[in-house]
Design a protein around this motif. Structure first.
Motif, short mmCIF file in Angstrom:
data_model
loop_
_atom_site.label_atom_id
_atom_site.label_comp_id
_atom_site.label_asym_id
_atom_site.label_seq_id
_atom_site.Cartn_x
_atom_site.Cartn_y
_atom_site.Cartn_z
N LYS A 215 13.96 -1.14 -3.27
CA LYS A 215 13.07 -0.04 -2.89
C LYS A 215 13.47 0.55 -1.53
O LYS A 215 13.53 1.77 -1.36
N ALA A 216 13.74 -0.32 -0.56
CA ALA A 216 14.05 0.16 0.78
C ALA A 216 15.32 1.01 0.80
O ALA A 216 15.36 2.09 1.40
N GLU A 217 16.37 0.54 0.12
CA GLU A 217 17.60 1.33 0.13
C GLU A 217 17.45 2.62 -0.68
O GLU A 217 17.96 3.66 -0.29
N LEU A 218 16.73 2.56 -1.79
CA LEU A 218 16.50 3.78 -2.56
C LEU A 218 15.74 4.81 -1.72
O LEU A 218 16.02 6.01 -1.78
N GLU A 219 14.77 4.35 -0.95
CA GLU A 219 14.01 5.27 -0.10
C GLU A 219 14.91 5.96 0.90
O GLU A 219 14.81 7.17 1.12
N ASP A 220 15.81 5.20 1.53
CA ASP A 220 16.71 5.81 2.51
C ASP A 220 17.67 6.80 1.87
O ASP A 220 17.96 7.88 2.41
N ARG A 233 17.53 13.16 12.32
CA ARG A 233 16.76 12.92 13.54
C ARG A 233 16.41 11.43 13.66
O ARG A 233 16.49 10.84 14.74
N THR A 234 16.01 10.82 12.54
CA THR A 234 15.66 9.39 12.57
C THR A 234 16.89 8.54 12.86
O THR A 234 16.83 7.57 13.62
N ARG A 235 18.01 8.91 12.27
CA ARG A 235 19.25 8.16 12.49
C ARG A 235 19.65 8.21 13.96
O ARG A 235 20.05 7.20 14.56
N GLU A 236 19.53 9.40 14.56
CA GLU A 236 19.87 9.53 15.98
C GLU A 236 18.95 8.68 16.84
O GLU A 236 19.38 8.07 17.83
N LEU A 237 17.67 8.66 16.48
CA LEU A 237 16.70 7.86 17.24
C LEU A 237 17.07 6.38 17.19
O LEU A 237 17.03 5.68 18.22
N ARG A 273 13.81 -2.41 10.58
CA ARG A 273 13.21 -1.47 9.64
C ARG A 273 14.29 -0.55 9.08
O ARG A 273 15.24 -0.19 9.78
N HIS A 274 14.12 -0.15 7.80
CA HIS A 274 15.02 0.86 7.27
C HIS A 274 14.56 2.23 7.75
O HIS A 274 13.47 2.38 8.33
N PHE A 275 15.39 3.25 7.53
CA PHE A 275 15.16 4.54 8.17
C PHE A 275 13.81 5.16 7.80
O PHE A 275 13.12 5.73 8.64
N VAL A 276 13.43 5.08 6.52
CA VAL A 276 12.15 5.66 6.11
C VAL A 276 10.99 4.96 6.81
O VAL A 276 10.02 5.59 7.23
N VAL A 278 11.09 3.54 9.79
CA VAL A 278 11.08 4.03 11.18
C VAL A 278 10.45 5.42 11.23
O VAL A 278 9.65 5.73 12.13
N HIS A 279 10.81 6.26 10.28
CA HIS A 279 10.26 7.62 10.23
C HIS A 279 8.73 7.58 10.10
O HIS A 279 8.02 8.34 10.78
N ARG A 280 8.21 6.69 9.25
CA ARG A 280 6.76 6.59 9.08
C ARG A 280 6.08 6.11 10.36
O ARG A 280 5.01 6.61 10.73
N VAL A 281 6.70 5.15 11.05
CA VAL A 281 6.12 4.67 12.30
C VAL A 281 6.11 5.79 13.34
O VAL A 281 5.14 5.96 14.09
#
Length: 708
Positions: A215-220, A233-237, A273-276, A278-281
């Motif tokens: 699920k985590a990798e599919l989300e990313d 933007r999340t990747r840069e962060l 955390r995976h990227f999605v 981090v984005h949610r946080v």
């Protein structure tokens, strides 16, 4: 499942462990190796598999690879790689998650029937019925035969197969993961279409089956395709924090020291955390700290150790109690178990902590895949219709399979499936008999009724939530206890759902069942409303006005000459009610029941009461007792007929009746009744209370529960 080409470059949980597909392609083209020896191309899969299952039989994997490689020979993917690299990569994904040998065998063969000349019968003859069933379950239906309905009907077929063997969906999820990893050479519009189906259907299914790693990798991967700017933007962060000191590592070191001193054997690691995630946080907290980029994972040997760790951490660190959740005592609907807490870490930053056993961690990562072959256990059996009973089949899947049978239209099925899977979490409610019901968040008592009783929920007329009467539209929350009130009437037309139920239904199973019932039982039009009153007109019943009424006990004024006595209409006293009188103009006395609120108001305002009592005149027993009763009920068809029938059966006559318009599925009936004997009243109220749907009966003037 023919997928598509080069890597998008999106982050993958196993990126560092992925094998070189070009090397696999070269190994595949080099041949299958000597008889009995594992081909080079599958050697890595076999090593990973043996790490989880040391005694696994590798010969069946060798034979499956030989058949897959020979049947796909000459086929290439859009990236130019030999097609065999796809089933090899899918099989490796499942092997890393700990899938057992039968699943890996079917994974190697999962595209042979769809894309080559190999038939299902050949698969069954060479590898057995289980492998045949799994391969069939993931084989797509032909667009030539189904047209635009091919995709929804393929998913319907796959879900039905999953209901009989959850390993079908495990293979599909791994297949979609590899296809998403290699989506880069597809046209942008096709990338978006595949990503949307992955987001709407496959990711929720991975969540519900507990396969968090997939699920985590599919989300990313979906995030990178559908929201490239937010992804960048999340990747840069994340990269900006990579070169800074990690506060979680410092907190992890302190935790290891605390647990070591307490004598608790535990592993403490930082889980990124995976990227999605981090984005949610970032959306939730607006600003990101170093501690927000991961969580601390504490692994122990036994369940009791989890609570011991929790105690030490809450003693030696400052805990955030609002963040504590116990998913060990009450596991999530997808098998997940863990303790969640948060403590103050370095520089006061919040450090989230997950505490679980090694076994819980395997299940948290791989979900149903970690359970191995669910049919090898002694409890595996067959149902009456010959289908295998899956001991791991979750409740949400059973509900989904139930309503899909009633949805033959592909478009309706596809829409309902997406709606069902769009619920991002479930709540667990407890039944009055001690069982549990899993429902999507936001579900109502209507949904609980259909989840528990199926079409039998048509007989439901109300509910108690946590011991209190509640409307069927009441939203249920995690941990609520619900008692569904069911009509004993075998004739469902005596109750049945109203159109309002449809508005309260969140689950497809409830909506479909309600729609089917309403279509079969068209509503009878209501009588025209009284424009002046804004309500339905009173329903006349009982003896006509002016009819001679029998004599009986009357209220008389004590120590006073005969006076005109009137019984108050607000509380309609009857013997043996305790009564109080008040003089009015013209020398008359109005008699109220003593508990009537009007008595309190008049005494407070200075009015002087007079003593009154009941007097039995000639002809007692054939009296003229009038009483007004209010019946509070859940709205349903035929309620008025049932109540008046019960009233008539007790010998009472209906002088008048009024029905107020339903409000939130509740309705109030007000009856003015003429009784032959005041002693009838308790039994009358009991009889009215027993009518299905009625939850309270009261005398006008004050609330009086019906005698039990």
């Amino acid at each position: 499942m023919s997928a598509e080409a080069t890597n998008t470059g999106a982050p993958g949980r196993w990126r560092g462990r992925r094998i070189d597909l070009r090397r696999l392609g070269r190994a595949a083209l080099a041949g299958s190796g000597a008889r009995g020896r594992l081909p080079d191309a599958i050697d890595h899969v076999a090593k990973v598999h043996r790490a989880h299952h040391p005694g696994a039989d590798l010969d069946i994997l060798r034979r499956a690879y030989v058949l897959a490689e020979s049947s796909h020979r000459g086929q290439t993917r859009k990236s130019g790689e030999p097609y065999i690299t796809h089933p090899l990569a899918v099989t490796l994904i499942l092997a890393e998650l700990g899938a057992e040998t039968t699943t890996l065998t079917a994974s190697l063969l999962h595209d042979t029937v769809e894309d080559t000349e190999v038939t299902l019968d050949q698969v069954g003859e060479q590898f057995g019925a289980e492998v045949r069933f799994l391969v069939d379950g993931v084989t797509k239906l032909e667009k030539v035969d189904y047209g635009a309905a091919a995709e929804p009907e393929t998913f319907r077929k796959m879900l039905v197969a999953t209901g009989n063997d959850v390993r079908v969906m495990s293979i599909k999820l791994a297949d979609r993961l590899h296809n998403m990893r290699t989506l880069g050479v597809m046209r942008p519009e096709k990338q978006a279409r595949i990503a949307k189906v992955t987001r709407d259907v496959l990711i929720p299914l991975a969540e519900r089956l507990g396969v968090q790693a997939l699920k985590a990798e599919l989300e990313d991967l979906v995030f990178a395709v559908l929201h490239p700017e937010e992804y960048a933007r999340t990747r840069e962060l994340v990269l900006a924090h990579a070169g800074r000191p990690d506060p979680l590592q410092a907190t992890a070191g302190r935790m290891r020291a605390v647990l070591r001193e307490a004598g608790i054997a535990a592993e403490v690691a930082v889980r990124r955390r995976h990227f999605v995630s981090v984005h949610r946080v970032r959306l939730k907290r607006r600003e990101i700290t170093g501690s927000d980029l991961g969580r601390l994972l504490v692994l122990v040997g036994e369940d009791a150790d989890c609570y011991a760790v929790l105690g030490e951490l809450h003693t030696c660190f400052t805990p955030y109690i609002s963040e504590f959740k116990d998913f060990i005592a009450v596991p999530k609907f997808n098998l997940y178990q863990s303790l969640h807490t948060a403590v103050a870490g370095e520089d006061g930053q919040v450090a989230e902590v997950l505490i679980r056993t090694h076994r819980m961690h395997r299940v948290a990562e791989a979900g149903v895949i970690a359970l191995g072959n669910p049919y090898a256990a002694p409890e595996a059996c067959e149902s009456a219709d010959g289908e295998r009973v899956d001991p791991t089949r979750p409740g949400w899947l059973s509900r989904l399979l139930e309503w899909q049978r009633a949805t033959p239209d592909p478009d309706t099925f596809w829409t309902s499936l997406r709606d069902e899977l769009a619920q991002d979490r479930e709540v667990t409610v407890f039944r009055a008999d001690g069982g549990t019901i899993g429902l999507p968040a936001g579900s109502s008592c209507v949904d609980a009724a259909y989840a528990q009783y199926g079409d039998g929920a048509h007989h439901c007329f109300g509910a108690r939530v946590n011991g209190r009467l509640a409307t069927l539209g009441t939203i249920l929350h995690d941990g609520d206890t619900v008692q569904l009130l069911m009509s004993p009437d075998a004739d469902v037309t005596a109750c049945g759902p109203s159109p309002e139920w449809r508005e309260h239904a969140r689950t497809p199973a409830a909506r479909i069942a309600i729609d089917r019932w309403l279509a079969a039982h068209p509503a009878v039009p209501d009588p025209p409303a009284d424009p002046a009153a804004g309500t339905r007109p009173p329903v006349p019943a009982g003896p006509p006005r002016g009819a001679e009424r029998p004599r009986g006990p009357v209220a008389v004024v004590a120590d006073r000459a005969a006076a005109s006595v009137r019984l108050a209409g607000c509380c309609t006293p009857v013997p043996p009610d305790e009564v109080t009188g008040f003089p009015v103009r013209g020398g008359a006395v109005t008699v109220h029941r003593t508990p009537c609120p009007a008595v309190h108001r008049m005494i407070t305002s200075g009015r002087q009461p007079v003593e009154v009592r009941w007097h039995t005149a000639d002809g007692a027993g054939c009296g003229d007792y009038r009483v007004t009763l209010r019946a509070e009920a859940f709205s349903r068809p035929r309620l008025l007929a049932d109540l008046t029938e019960v009233i008539a059966a007790t010998g009472a006559a209906v002088v008048s009746a009024a029905v107020e318009p339903p409000y939130e599925q509740r309705v109030r009936h007000t009856y003015t009744l003429q009784l032959a004997d005041a002693a009838q009243l308790p039994e009358l109220m009991r009889a009215m209370r027993r009518v299905p749907g009625v939850y309270d009966v009261e005398r006008a003037g004050r609330s009086v529960a019906a005698p039990l």
